[in-house]
Design a protein around this motif. Sequence first.
Motif, mmCIF file in Angstrom:
data_model
loop_
_atom_site.group_PDB
_atom_site.id
_atom_site.type_symbol
_atom_site.label_atom_id
_atom_site.label_comp_id
_atom_site.label_asym_id
_atom_site.label_seq_id
_atom_site.Cartn_x
_atom_site.Cartn_y
_atom_site.Cartn_z
ATOM 1 N N TYR A 239 -10.065 6.850 7.839
ATOM 2 C CA TYR A 239 -10.216 7.106 6.412
ATOM 3 C C TYR A 239 -8.846 7.079 5.748
ATOM 4 N N GLN A 240 -8.847 6.717 4.473
ATOM 5 C CA GLN A 240 -7.596 6.564 3.724
ATOM 6 C C GLN A 240 -6.931 7.906 3.471
ATOM 7 N N GLU A 241 -5.595 7.858 3.453
ATOM 8 C CA GLU A 241 -4.817 9.049 3.127
ATOM 9 C C GLU A 241 -3.569 8.588 2.388
ATOM 10 N N ASP A 242 -3.287 9.196 1.238
ATOM 11 C CA ASP A 242 -2.127 8.800 0.446
ATOM 12 C C ASP A 242 -0.826 9.197 1.133
ATOM 13 N N ILE B 126 0.095 3.562 -7.849
ATOM 14 C CA ILE B 126 1.425 4.064 -8.196
ATOM 15 C C ILE B 126 1.589 5.574 -8.033
ATOM 16 N N SER B 127 0.507 6.340 -8.036
ATOM 17 C CA SER B 127 0.641 7.798 -7.932
ATOM 18 C C SER B 127 0.565 8.301 -6.493
ATOM 19 N N ALA B 128 0.271 7.423 -5.528
ATOM 20 C CA ALA B 128 -0.064 7.880 -4.176
ATOM 21 C C ALA B 128 1.121 8.427 -3.399
ATOM 22 N N ASP B 129 2.357 8.185 -3.865
ATOM 23 C CA ASP B 129 3.514 8.743 -3.155
ATOM 24 C C ASP B 129 4.197 9.828 -3.966
ATOM 25 N N PRO C 148 0.817 -1.218 0.000
ATOM 26 C CA PRO C 148 0.000 0.000 0.000
ATOM 27 C C PRO C 148 0.851 1.269 0.000
ATOM 28 N N PHE C 149 0.532 2.168 -0.905
ATOM 29 C CA PHE C 149 1.154 3.490 -0.928
ATOM 30 C C PHE C 149 0.232 4.508 -0.255
ATOM 31 N N TYR C 150 -0.548 4.055 0.695
ATOM 32 C CA TYR C 150 -1.474 4.898 1.430
ATOM 33 C C TYR C 150 -1.591 4.348 2.847
ATOM 34 N N GLY C 151 -2.206 5.121 3.709
ATOM 35 C CA GLY C 151 -2.429 4.669 5.075
ATOM 36 C C GLY C 151 -3.827 5.029 5.523
ATOM 37 N N TYR C 152 -4.065 4.885 6.823
ATOM 38 C CA TYR C 152 -5.361 5.238 7.407
ATOM 39 C C TYR C 152 -5.157 6.210 8.564
ATOM 40 N N ARG C 153 -5.921 7.291 8.528
ATOM 41 C CA ARG C 153 -5.925 8.237 9.647
ATOM 42 C C ARG C 153 -7.087 7.894 10.585
ATOM 43 N N TRP C 154 -6.747 7.747 11.862
ATOM 44 C CA TRP C 154 -7.734 7.458 12.906
ATOM 45 C C TRP C 154 -7.836 8.708 13.787
ATOM 46 N N ALA D 273 5.321 13.244 -5.195
ATOM 47 C CA ALA D 273 5.378 14.630 -4.712
ATOM 48 C C ALA D 273 6.744 15.208 -5.041
ATOM 49 N N ASP D 274 6.760 16.451 -5.462
ATOM 50 C CA ASP D 274 8.010 17.165 -5.733
ATOM 51 C C ASP D 274 8.888 16.417 -6.730
ATOM 52 N N GLY D 275 8.270 15.783 -7.694
ATOM 53 C CA GLY D 275 9.042 15.128 -8.739
ATOM 54 C C GLY D 275 9.677 13.812 -8.349
ATOM 55 N N ARG D 276 9.357 13.301 -7.178
ATOM 56 C CA ARG D 276 9.935 12.033 -6.739
ATOM 57 C C ARG D 276 8.839 11.100 -6.242
ATOM 58 N N GLN D 277 9.193 9.797 -6.189
ATOM 59 C CA GLN D 277 8.293 8.798 -5.638
ATOM 60 C C GLN D 277 9.096 7.921 -4.679
ATOM 61 N N PRO D 278 9.225 8.357 -3.425
ATOM 62 C CA PRO D 278 10.128 7.665 -2.485
ATOM 63 C C PRO D 278 9.738 6.217 -2.215
ATOM 64 N N LEU D 279 8.444 5.921 -2.142
ATOM 65 C CA LEU D 279 8.053 4.532 -1.885
ATOM 66 C C LEU D 279 8.342 3.662 -3.102
ATOM 67 N N LEU D 280 8.080 4.184 -4.282
ATOM 68 C CA LEU D 280 8.362 3.426 -5.500
ATOM 69 C C LEU D 280 9.866 3.191 -5.642
ATOM 70 N N GLU D 281 10.680 4.217 -5.315
ATOM 71 C CA GLU D 281 12.130 4.055 -5.364
ATOM 72 C C GLU D 281 12.596 2.996 -4.369
ATOM 73 N N ALA D 282 12.032 3.039 -3.164
ATOM 74 C CA ALA D 282 12.386 2.039 -2.155
ATOM 75 C C ALA D 282 11.966 0.644 -2.602
ATOM 76 N N MET D 283 10.780 0.555 -3.169
ATOM 77 C CA MET D 283 10.262 -0.719 -3.659
ATOM 78 C C MET D 283 11.159 -1.273 -4.760
#
Length: 439
Positions: free
Chosen positions: A213-216, A279-282, A191-197, A284-294
């Motif tokens: 609720y979900q939050e990217d 794939i778009s959920a991370d 998941p490239f998103y989480g949940y806010r409680w 920001a600012d021209g980078r995708q840190p989760l995708l890079e880590a993955m």
Amino acid sequence: LLAPAGPPPYLEPELIANAHAAGVRVIASVGGWDEAADANFRAIAASASLRSAFAGNLEAFCRAYGYDGVDLDWESPRDAADRANQTLMVRAIRETFSAASSPAPSWSLTMAVGGSDWSGRWNDYAALDEYISFYNLMAYDGHGDWSGHMGHNEPLEPGGDPYDDVSVHASVDYLAVARAVPPAKIVLGLPFYGYRWPTVETLYEACSPCHAYQEDYHAIAPLIGAGWTTRWDSAASVPYLTRDDGEGVISYDDGLSIAAKVDYGIAGRGLGGVFAWEISADCADGRQPLLEAMHGAVLGACGLSPTPTPSMRWHIAESGDYDGDGTSDLAVFRPSRGGWMVREITRDCFGSSSDIPLCGDYNGDGTTEYGFFRPSVCLWAIKNVTCRHFGTAADIVVSGDYDGDGACELGIFRGSSGLWSIAGMTRVCFGSAGDLPIP
């Protein structure tokens, strides 16, 4: 078949052309998590004529627009009749592809599946396996407002959850062990998103009713240090945020937890691969840190070395006490933002492969902490570790006075386990063969 008109258009000839040039397949997902899709699948699967028409329409759609197969996202069959009919529908699609002209016989036919018996019991995996190329395991949405307690979106391990064992481990066990799905045909969802409680204050807090609720990720990451504190659940191998001034907990994945899941799935369980939702959920600012880590973790799990991309270059790290609290902070220049970022390290990871690792007394205890960049996940980590482990003649050794007792300790890379350890320090092992040790 109804494809979204856009914008942007669902039918993407440029994407498909570029993918094919790189030897990559593009498959179309049909269905989704909604009542209309569920009802349509149920009606089609129950009718021989509709199954045949559906299979023919899928073949014509993929051929017309250049797709390389279909992913069936039926969430999910509900009873024994659905189970039998689903198999008949899948068989009709596969037989239609196999009987059609090239390249249809080689097209992929995949399924999105859950990791528990709640829905999985209505999938006849023994019968489906003959026709399905691989199964996309949706290892997320483990906890939400339906859970009765605050929990992680999907931890790697259950950890300290007193209510259930929801985890990547349990989901993989369900498919690979309980249902005997070949591990190589399981693709692990990340998941490239989480949940806010918003109404709880602590991890695993009971709630009735629960609100979540979900939050990217791109919306979660800026909160760290801005009214929210990041914490690491070591037993579950995932992070979470707590609000500094009241109620609020956010469960999410960062680069370290994504990399840990990749390593567990591919290197640990022999799974066929991983996928991200979505794939778009991370971005920001021209980078995708989760995708890079993955990506880096996949390469590492497959024994390859990641190559830095242009967007990861030209970052310069400088250490110093930027806030006057007597401890060292780490500053990283971000070309994408045209400015510097300064962070005080607790358990924090960031940076890129061209950042320069620098050590310092990050927690103000008079000792030097261990700063390293881990290329496998394209992240920084700073840790002050402590436990006695010694290596072998093949281990790489870096010495230094890590505990401030006037004596040198040994930082050892243990080739046998692929991990670092420090003799005379606590926290057992961390890191990987590509890490750069700095005493």
